[in-house]
Enzyme design. Structure first.
Site, PDB file in Angstrom:
ATOM      1  N   CYS A 140       0.845  -1.199   0.000  1.00 14.74           N
ATOM      2  CA  CYS A 140       0.000   0.000   0.000  1.00 14.74           C
ATOM      3  C   CYS A 140       0.885   1.255   0.000  1.00 14.74           C
ATOM      4  CB  CYS A 140      -0.934  -0.001   1.199  1.00 14.74           C
ATOM      5  SG  CYS A 140      -0.097   0.204   2.789  1.00 14.74           S
ATOM      6  N   CYS A 188       2.860   1.757   3.174  1.00 13.96           N
ATOM      7  CA  CYS A 188       3.941   0.765   3.288  1.00 13.96           C
ATOM      8  C   CYS A 188       5.137   1.191   2.438  1.00 13.96           C
ATOM      9  CB  CYS A 188       3.447  -0.610   2.846  1.00 13.96           C
ATOM     10  SG  CYS A 188       2.071  -1.232   3.838  1.00 13.96           S
TER      11      CYS A 188
END
Length: 81
Positions: free
Chosen positions: A10, A13
């Site tokens: 994501c 992340c």
């Protein structure tokens, strides 16, 4: 120093991975940064929220993206131990 960024890919992340790499570069600490996207491996750390920052096998942050300076402080404290 072994650093892992746990997350499924994501935006947060990826941001944590980038910020962590920059913190390592700025701090001059000898470290390897690995991005872990395998959900089975992530689950082994017992976390439910990503992104997660793991330093030498210890979860140090989860669910947020600390600043470069905050990560440098974390790395320096773990480096002394």
């Amino acid at each position: 120093m072994d650093i892992k960024v746990l997350g499924t890919g994501c935006k947060k992340c990826n941001m944590l991975a980038n910020v962590t790499r920059e913190a390592v570069r700025q701090s001059g600490i000898d470290a390897t940064v690995t991005k872990v996207e395998d959900i089975v491996e992530i689950m082994q750390y017992g976390v439910m929220t990503t992104p997660v920052l793991v330093v030498n096998g210890e979860v140090v942050t989860k669910g947020n993206v600390p600043s470069v300076n905050e990560i440098i402080q974390i790395l320096q404290s773990k480096h002394r131990n």
